[in-house]
Design a protein around this motif. Structure first.
Motif, short mmCIF file in Angstrom:
data_model
loop_
_atom_site.label_atom_id
_atom_site.label_comp_id
_atom_site.label_asym_id
_atom_site.label_seq_id
_atom_site.Cartn_x
_atom_site.Cartn_y
_atom_site.Cartn_z
N GLU A 176 16.59 -13.19 8.73
CA GLU A 176 17.99 -12.52 8.96
C GLU A 176 18.57 -12.72 7.80
O GLU A 176 18.71 -13.60 6.81
CB GLU A 176 18.68 -12.97 9.85
CG GLU A 176 18.51 -14.54 10.12
CD GLU A 176 18.79 -15.02 11.71
OE1 GLU A 176 19.26 -14.12 12.56
OE2 GLU A 176 18.68 -16.10 11.93
N SER A 178 21.52 -13.55 7.56
CA SER A 178 22.65 -14.74 7.77
C SER A 178 22.35 -15.87 6.90
O SER A 178 23.15 -16.77 6.67
CB SER A 178 22.13 -15.28 9.34
OG SER A 178 22.53 -14.26 10.19
N ARG A 202 9.88 -9.75 9.92
CA ARG A 202 9.82 -10.37 11.11
C ARG A 202 8.34 -9.98 11.76
O ARG A 202 7.88 -9.00 11.23
CB ARG A 202 10.69 -10.02 12.19
CG ARG A 202 12.26 -10.66 11.83
CD ARG A 202 13.25 -10.18 13.05
NE ARG A 202 14.60 -10.70 12.50
CZ ARG A 202 15.61 -10.40 13.21
NH1 ARG A 202 15.50 -9.78 14.53
NH2 ARG A 202 16.69 -10.66 12.53
N GLY A 211 10.97 -2.16 13.06
CA GLY A 211 10.23 -2.47 12.07
C GLY A 211 9.94 -3.81 11.90
O GLY A 211 10.65 -4.75 12.25
N PHE A 214 12.68 -4.70 7.69
CA PHE A 214 13.92 -3.77 7.97
C PHE A 214 14.97 -4.17 7.12
O PHE A 214 14.91 -5.27 6.26
CB PHE A 214 14.01 -3.63 9.54
CG PHE A 214 14.74 -4.71 10.10
CD1 PHE A 214 13.58 -5.56 10.71
CD2 PHE A 214 15.94 -5.26 10.53
CE1 PHE A 214 13.97 -6.90 11.38
CE2 PHE A 214 16.21 -6.09 11.19
CZ PHE A 214 15.23 -6.79 11.54
N GLN A 216 19.12 -5.26 6.59
CA GLN A 216 20.29 -5.74 7.24
C GLN A 216 21.70 -5.70 6.57
O GLN A 216 21.47 -5.73 5.13
CB GLN A 216 20.36 -7.25 8.01
CG GLN A 216 19.35 -7.08 9.05
CD GLN A 216 19.43 -8.52 9.90
OE1 GLN A 216 19.58 -9.54 9.15
NE2 GLN A 216 19.11 -8.66 11.08
N GLU A 286 21.48 -0.66 20.11
CA GLU A 286 22.07 -1.86 19.51
C GLU A 286 22.08 -1.81 17.87
O GLU A 286 21.16 -1.45 17.47
CB GLU A 286 21.11 -3.10 20.07
CG GLU A 286 21.48 -4.43 19.61
CD GLU A 286 20.10 -5.40 19.81
OE1 GLU A 286 19.27 -5.33 20.64
OE2 GLU A 286 20.06 -6.19 18.69
N LEU A 287 23.30 -2.21 17.59
CA LEU A 287 23.43 -2.06 16.03
C LEU A 287 23.54 -3.37 15.42
O LEU A 287 23.02 -3.72 14.39
CB LEU A 287 24.78 -1.40 15.79
CG LEU A 287 25.06 0.07 16.06
CD1 LEU A 287 26.30 0.60 15.34
CD2 LEU A 287 23.77 0.82 15.20
N LEU A 288 24.28 -4.49 16.26
CA LEU A 288 24.33 -5.58 15.38
C LEU A 288 24.60 -6.63 16.19
O LEU A 288 25.06 -6.78 17.41
CB LEU A 288 25.63 -5.49 14.43
CG LEU A 288 27.17 -5.00 14.97
CD1 LEU A 288 27.94 -6.24 15.40
CD2 LEU A 288 27.62 -4.02 13.91
C1 FA5 Z 1 20.26 -11.10 13.81
O1 FA5 Z 1 19.55 -10.80 12.79
C2 FA5 Z 1 21.69 -12.00 13.63
N1 FA5 Z 1 21.26 -12.71 12.22
C3 FA5 Z 1 22.71 -11.30 13.64
C4 FA5 Z 1 24.16 -11.96 13.53
C5 FA5 Z 1 24.58 -12.34 12.38
C6 FA5 Z 1 24.65 -12.65 14.63
C7 FA5 Z 1 25.62 -13.18 12.31
C8 FA5 Z 1 25.80 -13.20 14.67
C9 FA5 Z 1 26.22 -13.36 13.58
P1 FA5 Z 1 19.49 -9.48 15.64
O2 FA5 Z 1 17.90 -10.11 15.64
O3 FA5 Z 1 20.04 -9.08 16.88
O4 FA5 Z 1 20.29 -10.65 15.01
O5 FA5 Z 1 19.39 -8.27 14.40
C10 FA5 Z 1 20.71 -7.85 14.10
C11 FA5 Z 1 20.46 -6.19 13.91
O6 FA5 Z 1 19.31 -5.91 13.21
C12 FA5 Z 1 20.07 -5.80 15.57
O7 FA5 Z 1 21.10 -5.29 16.28
C13 FA5 Z 1 19.58 -4.58 15.02
O8 FA5 Z 1 20.25 -3.73 14.62
C14 FA5 Z 1 18.75 -4.64 13.77
N2 FA5 Z 1 17.35 -5.25 14.07
C15 FA5 Z 1 16.83 -6.31 14.73
N3 FA5 Z 1 15.35 -6.38 14.63
C16 FA5 Z 1 15.01 -5.04 14.24
C17 FA5 Z 1 13.86 -4.58 13.97
N4 FA5 Z 1 12.65 -5.19 14.04
N5 FA5 Z 1 13.85 -3.44 13.34
C18 FA5 Z 1 14.95 -2.80 12.82
N6 FA5 Z 1 16.25 -3.29 13.10
C19 FA5 Z 1 16.04 -4.45 13.69
#
Ligand code: FA5
Length: 348
Positions: A176, A178, A202, A211, A214, A216, A286-288
């Motif tokens: 991530e 982050s 991942r 994916g 991907f 972020q 789900e976006l974020l």
């Molecule tokens: C995170 O990755 C956290 N780092 C987000 C965060 C940042 C939370 C700061 C709080 C503070 P998550 O795994 O839910 O969270 O992924 C964030 C976003 O990435 C998801 O909402 C989605 O839009 C996208 N995402 C997650 N997994 C995938 C995937 N496998 N393929 C494509 N997009 C994805």
């Protein structure tokens, strides 16, 4: 050879020679004709060789005739050669002729990749609010990717099942963006307002919305007096700028170790508008993920958690692009099909 026979041969050779020379249709053929007329085995050479045996009176006369025949043939050969060379040049020029009136062939114009366009748009929304762009490495260490983010060693995300480790112990492909929060706070004093775009990796089953690689865009704001309503207002402003007033935004509680409280932000599906369909499942995409930066994370980076508060968010660029352009399967972004890619029209 008697002189009259020699003279007959010379006359015959002159006549035959001039005809052959005139008929030669290429420089190669002309060369062959020349050898047959004046070469060592030609009738003319035979006459030359016989001159020694002829009496001096006749030899002088025959020698003169023989020289005349030779120069007549050589002149004719030179003249024909000039003609043939000229027409060879003409042919070359003809072949090279360019019709300047023909319409030109236009090279196909390339276009920016839709994810590049969307990433730039996301970043642009935030830079207009005063954020700066930050970057971090795609190969991360466990401190920045996990520990500093309050993800303990026994957390499932840290297993080989969920993360992609490389051969060097303690290093992995970042899961991530982050991790860039930590890198930024380690090197900068608050206030901090940054967005960090980048690829993440991942071990994930790939489908229409997931994916294994991907992109972020991470956001981080740390300052005195930042509250949850700042986060909410910022994300709503982003959603309006990106999707217009028609898409509805939903926040609901979620858990991420590095924020407290944490939320997940979804927008109503572009296809079914919140009803539920094969793209979104339950009507929402789900976006974020987002939340208030956990005090322990601030402390891990040497920030005074009593004085400073902050929020962070991390969004998926493919998901934003899906909603923005109505694309039903994020795998399309990576298949490299020009017919798909050129529809987004960003000039290269
Ligand atoms: C995170 O990755 C956290 N780092 C987000 C965060 C940042 C939370 C700061 C709080 C503070 P998550 O795994 O839910 O969270 O992924 C964030 C976003 O990435 C998801 O909402 C989605 O839009 C996208 N995402 C997650 N997994 C995938 C995937 N496998 N393929 C494509 N997009 C994805």
């Amino acid at each position: 050879m008697d002189p009259s026979e020699a003279r007959r041969i010379l006359d015959g050779e002159r006549e035959r020679g001039l005809e052959l020379i005139a008929a030669a249709s290429s420089l190669d053929e002309l060369e062959r004709v020349k050898v047959s007329l004046l070469g060592r085995r030609s009738p003319w050479s035979e006459v030359q060789r016989s001159l020694g045996a002829v009496d001096p009176e006749a030899r002088r006369e025959l020698g003169r005739s023989s020289n005349e025949v030779k120069s007549a043939l050589e002149d004719a050969i030179a003249g024909r050669r000039a003609e043939l060379e000229g027409s060879a040049d003409d042919r070359l020029l003809e072949g090279d002729r360019v019709d300047v009136t023909l319409p030109g062939r236009r090279p196909r114009q390339g276009s920016l990749h839709p994810l590049t366009i969307v990433q730039a748009q996301i970043v642009d929304v935030f830079t207009r609010m005063g954020y700066r762009v930050a970057e971090g490495p795609e190969i991360e260490d466990e401190w920045h990717n996990f520990e500093a983010l309050n993800i303990p060693p026994d957390h499932p995300a840290r297993t080989m099942k969920d993360s992609l480790y490389i051969d060097v112990p303690g290093l992995l492909l970042r899961t991530e963006t982050s991790a860039v929060q930590i890198r930024t706070m380690e090197t900068e004093e608050p206030p901090v307002y940054v967005v960090a775009p980048g690829r993440v990796y991942r071990r994930e089953a790939v489908d229409a919305t997931h994916g294994s690689m991907f992109q972020q865009v991470e956001g981080l704001a740390v300052d005195e007096g930042i509250s949850f309503s700042d986060l909410k207002g910022t994300l709503e402003a982003f959603a309006r700028a990106m999707f217009g007033p028609d898409r509805r935004v939903r926040l609901h509680p979620d858990y991420f170790p590095f924020v407290e409280p944490g939320v997940q932000v979804a927008v109503s599906c572009f296809l079914c508008d919140g009803v539920g369909c094969r793209v979104c499942g339950n009507g929402w995409i789900e976006l974020l993920g987002a939340g208030m930066v956990h005090p322990r994370v601030l402390q891990n980076c040497g920030y005074d958690a009593e004085r400073f508060t902050g929020f962070a968010f991390g969004m998926g660029v493919e998901r934003v692009a899906m909603v923005r352009y109505g694309v039903e399967d994020l795998r399309l972004f990576y298949e490299g099909d020009v017919r798909f890619l050129e529809q987004f029209g960003g000039a290269a």
